[in-house]
Structures are given as structure tokens and as C-alpha cells.
Design a protein around this motif. Sequence first.
Motif, PDB file in Angstrom:
ATOM      1  N   LEU A  60     -40.224  43.400  89.311  1.00  0.00           N
ATOM      2  CA  LEU A  60     -39.461  43.080  87.801  1.00  0.00           C
ATOM      3  C   LEU A  60     -41.065  42.174  87.556  1.00  0.00           C
ATOM      4  CD1 LEU A  60     -36.155  41.628  87.729  1.00  0.00           C
ATOM      5  CD2 LEU A  60     -37.028  43.584  86.494  1.00  0.00           C
ATOM      6  N   ILE A  61     -41.775  41.294  88.531  1.00  0.00           N
ATOM      7  CA  ILE A  61     -42.679  41.157  87.822  1.00  0.00           C
ATOM      8  C   ILE A  61     -43.856  42.053  87.628  1.00  0.00           C
ATOM      9  CG2 ILE A  61     -44.417  39.053  88.732  1.00  0.00           C
ATOM     10  CD1 ILE A  61     -42.400  37.399  89.814  1.00  0.00           C
ATOM     11  N   ARG A  62     -43.916  42.826  88.848  1.00  0.00           N
ATOM     12  CA  ARG A  62     -45.061  44.257  88.856  1.00  0.00           C
ATOM     13  C   ARG A  62     -45.235  44.909  87.277  1.00  0.00           C
ATOM     14  NH1 ARG A  62     -43.023  45.105  94.122  1.00  0.00           N
ATOM     15  NH2 ARG A  62     -44.587  44.625  95.441  1.00  0.00           N
ATOM     16  N   TRP A  63     -43.117  45.001  87.067  1.00  0.00           N
ATOM     17  CA  TRP A  63     -43.079  45.624  85.224  1.00  0.00           C
ATOM     18  C   TRP A  63     -43.586  44.961  84.586  1.00  0.00           C
ATOM     19  CZ3 TRP A  63     -39.633  43.484  81.880  1.00  0.00           C
ATOM     20  CH2 TRP A  63     -39.915  44.627  81.111  1.00  0.00           C
ATOM     21  N   ALA A  64     -43.401  43.560  84.032  1.00  0.00           N
ATOM     22  CA  ALA A  64     -43.931  42.695  82.974  1.00  0.00           C
ATOM     23  C   ALA A  64     -45.332  42.541  83.437  1.00  0.00           C
ATOM     24  CB  ALA A  64     -42.706  41.085  83.676  1.00  0.00           C
ATOM     25  N   LEU A  65     -46.291  43.018  84.157  1.00  0.00           N
ATOM     26  CA  LEU A  65     -46.723  42.580  84.395  1.00  0.00           C
ATOM     27  C   LEU A  65     -47.390  43.622  83.484  1.00  0.00           C
ATOM     28  CD1 LEU A  65     -48.082  40.965  87.504  1.00  0.00           C
ATOM     29  CD2 LEU A  65     -48.413  40.042  85.184  1.00  0.00           C
ATOM     30  N   LYS A  66     -47.535  45.151  83.947  1.00  0.00           N
ATOM     31  CA  LYS A  66     -48.003  46.880  83.619  1.00  0.00           C
ATOM     32  C   LYS A  66     -47.272  46.312  82.371  1.00  0.00           C
ATOM     33  CE  LYS A  66     -47.523  51.328  85.077  1.00  0.00           C
ATOM     34  NZ  LYS A  66     -47.328  52.010  85.842  1.00  0.00           N
ATOM     35  N   ALA A  67     -46.652  46.026  81.450  1.00  0.00           N
ATOM     36  CA  ALA A  67     -45.921  46.320  80.017  1.00  0.00           C
ATOM     37  C   ALA A  67     -46.925  45.506  79.589  1.00  0.00           C
ATOM     38  CB  ALA A  67     -44.678  46.354  79.948  1.00  0.00           C
ATOM     39  N   ALA A 117     -44.446  36.904  81.543  1.00  0.00           N
ATOM     40  CA  ALA A 117     -43.758  35.418  81.462  1.00  0.00           C
ATOM     41  C   ALA A 117     -42.505  35.407  80.245  1.00  0.00           C
ATOM     42  CB  ALA A 117     -44.435  34.625  81.004  1.00  0.00           C
ATOM     43  N   GLU A 118     -42.837  35.904  79.110  1.00  0.00           N
ATOM     44  CA  GLU A 118     -42.150  36.379  77.861  1.00  0.00           C
ATOM     45  C   GLU A 118     -40.869  36.966  77.837  1.00  0.00           C
ATOM     46  OE1 GLU A 118     -42.876  36.281  72.609  1.00  0.00           O
ATOM     47  OE2 GLU A 118     -44.191  36.585  74.309  1.00  0.00           O
ATOM     48  N   LEU A 119     -41.615  38.339  78.480  1.00  0.00           N
ATOM     49  CA  LEU A 119     -40.437  39.352  78.565  1.00  0.00           C
ATOM     50  C   LEU A 119     -39.472  38.991  80.136  1.00  0.00           C
ATOM     51  CD1 LEU A 119     -43.441  42.928  78.475  1.00  0.00           C
ATOM     52  CD2 LEU A 119     -41.007  42.714  76.933  1.00  0.00           C
TER      53      LEU A 119
END
Length: 345
Positions: free
Chosen positions: A296-303, A312-314
Motif C-alpha cells: 500500500l505504501i509503495r502504491w501511494a508513493l508511486k501515485a 500520506a494524504e492518499l
Amino acid sequence: MTPNLPISSDTVVVGCSAKIRAVFDFLRVISGSESTVLITGESGTGKEVIATLIHQASKRKYRPFVAVSCALFSETLIESELFGHERGAFTGAVKDRPGRFEMAEGGTIFLDDIDDVPLGMQVKLLRVLQNRTIERLGGTRTIPVSVRVLAGTKRDLKQMVAEGKFREDLYYRLNVLPLTLPPLRDRREDIPVLMQAFLERFFRSRGEQPPAIAPVVTQAFMRYDWPGNVRELENACERIAQMCTCGTVRIGCVAATLLFRAGTRPPEAVVPAAPSAHLPVRISMDDRVRELEANLIRWALKASNGNKSKAAELLQVKRSTLGDRIKHCGLELDHHAAASGDAAA
């Protein structure tokens, strides 16, 4: 019984798409009609709202509008609910009780979920439509009724007729004026207008000014398929009204599940694959949770193109919390390596 509210298509149904304009045009054409209307549409598309509009535009608008979901009642109860019963008709029937058809006398009855009516009850409904009379359960007296009938279905009745699940004669009695409501995914251009209308309603009901909507939120809503249609969109806007505490609706105000299912959803790798039946039964829950969290963190950082504040907002967490979770999952090296690779490129 639904109260007779002074409503109109401008205040209840909004949209500018060609498909919803076609619905409005149909409503205007049939406004003076007394014929039966069959409204077909997925759950949440607004069948009862449209039925109410049809009633309000008719000559019967000052008489009762009675809406009943046929899916709510068993085969043994639906006859009593629609036609009423006499005292002693069954255990617990201590007095005479009028049914929904009698309650709608002079007005309109909307039979929603007509596709859920059992075959045995369909014969009795057909008789009512043909003769415009009813008999209460346990009674022998024939009662004339002057009621306009509207029906709603979430399934294709013609297909149900072919499958032997719906009476053909009843189908043709109902399908005098057919109207199909489009699902929200087929009129996406109406989503921003609906969002604005719902948010205005929820915020103004609390005496507050509706907030601005960040473009990224509108984009996410436009990408989402809305399987629950307008009703699901309304619920999502109500949640935003409860969660949003600033002057702008941002991505953090939106449910994470909606974001994941929209176009910005994380890749399939976010959800760890289920353990194979051929592998050992023992697995570490801590490891599985850490794997899910890391993905999940990898996805958020990529997005967010590596922007931790946006990531963090995502994920709807504080930036400091995200930093701690990155360290906990051992992702700091991955993040730095990706950043170094980008710089070298």
C-alpha cells in the motif's frame, strides 16, 4: 406512504447528459397519461424518484402516492400488504386492514421490485390490472379501485418471461409505457453535477457553506464505476460531509476503498496472494500484514511521484506516521534507491 412533496426534476433529478435528458423528455410526453409505466433500472438508479415525478406531473398529483417494495414481503404476506385483509383472515388479524391499493385510491401506486413477486401472486396482480377491483384476504367483497399503477424492476422482465420466471400476460399489462434508467457509469458527465448537488444539500442542512471540490476528487469519482449508482454516490457525498473539516474536499476525505477501485487504485500486488493449498498451512500473520502495508505504501508513493505528504494524504495518515511505517516496513532503502535512479536518469 410517501408524502406528496412539491418536487420537480430540477430539484430531485439533476444531470446534463443526453441519456438523462431523454428521460426528462419522456416524462414530459407522458405527463397527461393514465397508462401503466414500467421503469427498468439497476438498484440505486432512482426508480422511485422517477415514479414520484410521474405522479406529481399527472392529474392525480393531489391524491396519494403509495410506494411499496415487493421484495420486502414473503409470498404469504404480500397479498395482505397489497390487498388488505379481513378480521380473522389469519392468526393475528384482529381487525380489518386496508391494503396499499386501497390506500392509494384516486392516486398512484408504485410497485417496486415487481421482478420479485412470486408467480402465484402475479396472477392476482394481473386480475387487478384487468378488472380494477381487489378482494381483501379472507374476504368475499369485491372492492373497485381507481389507481394508476407504476412498476419498477431491476431485472429484464422479458428475459424472465423467456425463462418462465415471470408471466407473459402480466408483462404486457405492465409494459405499456416502458422507461429504462441508465446506470451512472453510462452518464459519467452527470457525476460532478450530482456531487455538487448532494454536497450542497448535506452542508446546507447544517447551516454551512458547501466546500470547493479538489479536481483530483472529481477525477477519482469520474473514474469509479458506481455499482450502487446514484444512491452510492449520495452515500459517498454524505460521508465526505461528515469527514471534511476544511474548506475544500480533498482526496483524504474520500473512502480509501473508492480510491482503490477508481483509476488511481493500487496494482493487484497490493493484496498479497492467498496461500496455496499445496503450501504448508502455517503462515505468519505479522508477515502478511507487513507485506500488505508495504505494498500500500509503495502504491501511494508511486501515485504521488514520491511526495510523502501527498502519499500520506492518499493513505489518510499523518506524514510523520507514514515516515514511521516506511521505516518499519524497511522501505527507506527502496525509496532512496528509486530517488537515486531517477536523479541518475
